[in-house]
Write a protein that holds these residues in place. Sequence first.
Motif, PDB file in Angstrom:
ATOM      1  N   TYR A 143      37.797  43.817  46.925  1.00 28.13           N
ATOM      2  CA  TYR A 143      36.635  43.909  47.811  1.00 28.13           C
ATOM      3  C   TYR A 143      36.309  42.489  48.279  1.00 28.13           C
ATOM      4  O   TYR A 143      36.361  41.546  47.483  1.00 28.13           O
ATOM      5  CB  TYR A 143      35.463  44.514  47.040  1.00 28.13           C
ATOM      6  CG  TYR A 143      34.301  44.946  47.891  1.00 28.13           C
ATOM      7  CD1 TYR A 143      34.452  45.875  48.910  1.00 28.13           C
ATOM      8  CD2 TYR A 143      33.036  44.434  47.661  1.00 28.13           C
ATOM      9  CE1 TYR A 143      33.377  46.289  49.685  1.00 28.13           C
ATOM     10  CE2 TYR A 143      31.950  44.839  48.421  1.00 28.13           C
ATOM     11  CZ  TYR A 143      32.128  45.769  49.431  1.00 28.13           C
ATOM     12  OH  TYR A 143      31.061  46.168  50.186  1.00 28.13           O
ATOM     13  N   ALA A 144      35.966  42.328  49.552  1.00 24.44           N
ATOM     14  CA  ALA A 144      35.772  40.979  50.078  1.00 24.44           C
ATOM     15  C   ALA A 144      34.631  40.885  51.075  1.00 24.44           C
ATOM     16  O   ALA A 144      34.192  41.886  51.641  1.00 24.44           O
ATOM     17  CB  ALA A 144      37.060  40.499  50.743  1.00 24.44           C
ATOM     18  N   GLU A 145      34.177  39.669  51.274  1.00 18.58           N
ATOM     19  CA  GLU A 145      33.209  39.265  52.295  1.00 18.58           C
ATOM     20  C   GLU A 145      31.839  39.903  52.139  1.00 18.58           C
ATOM     21  O   GLU A 145      31.088  40.006  53.103  1.00 18.58           O
ATOM     22  CB  GLU A 145      33.782  39.495  53.699  1.00 18.58           C
ATOM     23  CG  GLU A 145      35.047  38.686  53.938  1.00 18.58           C
ATOM     24  CD  GLU A 145      35.708  38.982  55.261  1.00 18.58           C
ATOM     25  OE1 GLU A 145      35.013  38.955  56.299  1.00 18.58           O
ATOM     26  OE2 GLU A 145      36.934  39.241  55.253  1.00 18.58           O
ATOM     27  N   HIS A 146      31.464  40.270  50.925  1.00 20.73           N
ATOM     28  CA  HIS A 146      30.160  40.890  50.673  1.00 20.73           C
ATOM     29  C   HIS A 146      29.110  39.889  50.208  1.00 20.73           C
ATOM     30  O   HIS A 146      27.937  40.228  50.127  1.00 20.73           O
ATOM     31  CB  HIS A 146      30.294  42.033  49.671  1.00 20.73           C
ATOM     32  CG  HIS A 146      30.948  41.646  48.393  1.00 20.73           C
ATOM     33  ND1 HIS A 146      32.283  41.301  48.318  1.00 20.73           N
ATOM     34  CD2 HIS A 146      30.462  41.531  47.152  1.00 20.73           C
ATOM     35  CE1 HIS A 146      32.582  41.000  47.069  1.00 20.73           C
ATOM     36  NE2 HIS A 146      31.488  41.123  46.341  1.00 20.73           N
ATOM     37  N   VAL A 147      29.511  38.680  49.891  1.00 22.38           N
ATOM     38  CA  VAL A 147      28.602  37.558  49.654  1.00 22.38           C
ATOM     39  C   VAL A 147      29.175  36.392  50.446  1.00 22.38           C
ATOM     40  O   VAL A 147      30.387  36.149  50.424  1.00 22.38           O
ATOM     41  CB  VAL A 147      28.506  37.182  48.159  1.00 22.38           C
ATOM     42  CG1 VAL A 147      27.581  35.980  47.969  1.00 22.38           C
ATOM     43  CG2 VAL A 147      28.032  38.369  47.334  1.00 22.38           C
ATOM     44  N   VAL A 148      28.301  35.695  51.167  1.00 18.63           N
ATOM     45  CA  VAL A 148      28.738  34.578  52.003  1.00 18.63           C
ATOM     46  C   VAL A 148      27.979  33.309  51.624  1.00 18.63           C
ATOM     47  O   VAL A 148      26.898  33.377  51.031  1.00 18.63           O
ATOM     48  CB  VAL A 148      28.559  34.891  53.504  1.00 18.63           C
ATOM     49  CG1 VAL A 148      29.475  36.039  53.922  1.00 18.63           C
ATOM     50  CG2 VAL A 148      27.114  35.232  53.831  1.00 18.63           C
ATOM     51  N   CYS A 149      28.542  32.176  51.971  1.00 19.21           N
ATOM     52  CA  CYS A 149      27.944  30.902  51.599  1.00 19.21           C
ATOM     53  C   CYS A 149      28.258  29.843  52.638  1.00 19.21           C
ATOM     54  O   CYS A 149      29.328  29.851  53.258  1.00 19.21           O
ATOM     55  CB  CYS A 149      28.528  30.469  50.244  1.00 19.21           C
ATOM     56  SG  CYS A 149      28.005  28.826  49.708  1.00 19.21           S
ATOM     57  N   ALA A 150      27.322  28.929  52.808  1.00 16.40           N
ATOM     58  CA  ALA A 150      27.555  27.720  53.587  1.00 16.40           C
ATOM     59  C   ALA A 150      26.959  26.568  52.799  1.00 16.40           C
ATOM     60  O   ALA A 150      25.915  26.709  52.156  1.00 16.40           O
ATOM     61  CB  ALA A 150      26.921  27.809  54.972  1.00 16.40           C
TER      62      ALA A 150
ATOM     63  N   CYS B 135      32.927  35.766  49.170  1.00 15.57           N
ATOM     64  CA  CYS B 135      33.360  36.321  47.899  1.00 15.57           C
ATOM     65  C   CYS B 135      34.606  37.182  48.100  1.00 15.57           C
ATOM     66  O   CYS B 135      34.732  37.899  49.085  1.00 15.57           O
ATOM     67  CB  CYS B 135      32.231  37.159  47.302  1.00 15.57           C
ATOM     68  SG  CYS B 135      32.576  37.744  45.644  1.00 15.57           S
ATOM     69  N   PHE B 136      35.508  37.084  47.151  1.00  9.33           N
ATOM     70  CA  PHE B 136      36.747  37.856  47.152  1.00  9.33           C
ATOM     71  C   PHE B 136      36.989  38.254  45.716  1.00  9.33           C
ATOM     72  O   PHE B 136      37.196  37.398  44.864  1.00  9.33           O
ATOM     73  CB  PHE B 136      37.885  36.954  47.668  1.00  9.33           C
ATOM     74  CG  PHE B 136      39.132  37.680  48.046  1.00  9.33           C
ATOM     75  CD1 PHE B 136      39.308  38.134  49.340  1.00  9.33           C
ATOM     76  CD2 PHE B 136      40.141  37.880  47.125  1.00  9.33           C
ATOM     77  CE1 PHE B 136      40.478  38.785  49.709  1.00  9.33           C
ATOM     78  CE2 PHE B 136      41.302  38.535  47.480  1.00  9.33           C
ATOM     79  CZ  PHE B 136      41.475  38.987  48.778  1.00  9.33           C
TER      80      PHE B 136
ATOM     81  N   HIS C  52      34.069  44.710  52.989  1.00  9.27           N
ATOM     82  CA  HIS C  52      35.094  45.735  53.158  1.00  9.27           C
ATOM     83  C   HIS C  52      36.081  45.704  51.996  1.00  9.27           C
ATOM     84  O   HIS C  52      36.199  44.706  51.294  1.00  9.27           O
ATOM     85  CB  HIS C  52      35.839  45.548  54.482  1.00  9.27           C
ATOM     86  CG  HIS C  52      36.640  44.283  54.539  1.00  9.27           C
ATOM     87  ND1 HIS C  52      36.076  43.063  54.838  1.00  9.27           N
ATOM     88  CD2 HIS C  52      37.948  44.055  54.328  1.00  9.27           C
ATOM     89  CE1 HIS C  52      37.017  42.130  54.813  1.00  9.27           C
ATOM     90  NE2 HIS C  52      38.163  42.707  54.501  1.00  9.27           N
ATOM     91  N   GLU C  53      36.767  46.812  51.832  1.00  8.93           N
ATOM     92  CA  GLU C  53      37.835  46.888  50.845  1.00  8.93           C
ATOM     93  C   GLU C  53      39.113  46.376  51.485  1.00  8.93           C
ATOM     94  O   GLU C  53      39.515  46.839  52.550  1.00  8.93           O
ATOM     95  CB  GLU C  53      38.035  48.321  50.364  1.00  8.93           C
ATOM     96  CG  GLU C  53      36.938  48.806  49.457  1.00  8.93           C
ATOM     97  CD  GLU C  53      37.229  50.179  48.863  1.00  8.93           C
ATOM     98  OE1 GLU C  53      38.221  50.817  49.247  1.00  8.93           O
ATOM     99  OE2 GLU C  53      36.434  50.595  48.003  1.00  8.93           O
ATOM    100  N   VAL C  54      39.728  45.421  50.831  1.00 11.46           N
ATOM    101  CA  VAL C  54      41.017  44.905  51.272  1.00 11.46           C
ATOM    102  C   VAL C  54      42.094  45.895  50.837  1.00 11.46           C
ATOM    103  O   VAL C  54      43.068  46.138  51.540  1.00 11.46           O
ATOM    104  CB  VAL C  54      41.274  43.510  50.668  1.00 11.46           C
ATOM    105  CG1 VAL C  54      42.657  42.989  51.025  1.00 11.46           C
ATOM    106  CG2 VAL C  54      40.190  42.534  51.129  1.00 11.46           C
ATOM    107  N   SER C  55      41.890  46.448  49.671  1.00 15.43           N
ATOM    108  CA  SER C  55      42.755  47.482  49.100  1.00 15.43           C
ATOM    109  C   SER C  55      41.879  48.286  48.142  1.00 15.43           C
ATOM    110  O   SER C  55      40.713  47.938  47.941  1.00 15.43           O
ATOM    111  CB  SER C  55      43.933  46.844  48.354  1.00 15.43           C
ATOM    112  OG  SER C  55      43.515  46.342  47.093  1.00 15.43           O
ATOM    113  N   PRO C  56      42.417  49.326  47.510  1.00 18.83           N
ATOM    114  CA  PRO C  56      41.596  50.058  46.540  1.00 18.83           C
ATOM    115  C   PRO C  56      41.169  49.197  45.341  1.00 18.83           C
ATOM    116  O   PRO C  56      40.328  49.605  44.550  1.00 18.83           O
ATOM    117  CB  PRO C  56      42.518  51.199  46.089  1.00 18.83           C
ATOM    118  CG  PRO C  56      43.495  51.368  47.185  1.00 18.83           C
ATOM    119  CD  PRO C  56      43.698  49.987  47.752  1.00 18.83           C
ATOM    120  N   PHE C  57      41.720  48.005  45.230  1.00 25.53           N
ATOM    121  CA  PHE C  57      41.453  47.139  44.087  1.00 25.53           C
ATOM    122  C   PHE C  57      40.736  45.838  44.431  1.00 25.53           C
ATOM    123  O   PHE C  57      40.321  45.108  43.548  1.00 25.53           O
ATOM    124  CB  PHE C  57      42.777  46.789  43.390  1.00 25.53           C
ATOM    125  CG  PHE C  57      43.612  47.991  43.103  1.00 25.53           C
ATOM    126  CD1 PHE C  57      43.312  48.817  42.021  1.00 25.53           C
ATOM    127  CD2 PHE C  57      44.669  48.336  43.927  1.00 25.53           C
ATOM    128  CE1 PHE C  57      44.069  49.945  41.759  1.00 25.53           C
ATOM    129  CE2 PHE C  57      45.436  49.463  43.674  1.00 25.53           C
ATOM    130  CZ  PHE C  57      45.134  50.274  42.585  1.00 25.53           C
TER     131      PHE C  57
END
Length: 137
Positions: A25-32, A45-46, A18-23
């Motif tokens: 983008y977050a949570e589009h790649v995840v890791c454990a 990812c952020f 999702h977009e946190v703001s117009p600038f």
Amino acid sequence: MDIWEKLYNEAKVLYNPHEVSPFVYAEHVVCALEAEDGQIYTGYCFEATCGVFHLCAERAAAFNMYQQSKQTKIKRIIAFRDEAPSGVGGMPCGACREFLMQLNIENAATEVMVDYTKRETITLNELMPNWWGTTRV
């Protein structure tokens, strides 16, 4: 349930692009990742368009590991977008590879998931042959 399924499931719940703001983008790649003591740490990812702040999921998970436990050694790591790695992606970017090596030289033995279904892995050392930092330790 094997360790890879456990890691996958821990990371999968974080996937929420999702977009946190117009600038930003977050949570589009995840890791454990699995730390040396067996604990699991996660991250996502952020990224911001300013270029100064871009935190990959792998580095976020490693940072969380260190912040919460002061550990630096990683046994296993999995990263992905909307589905488990299938032989094409899932490997850490160059900046993440470098960071993981710098965090602890023993991370050269870290298993990186390449193909989840086949349980195919590669070591960080195989991704970073002849790493320049070995002369500094």
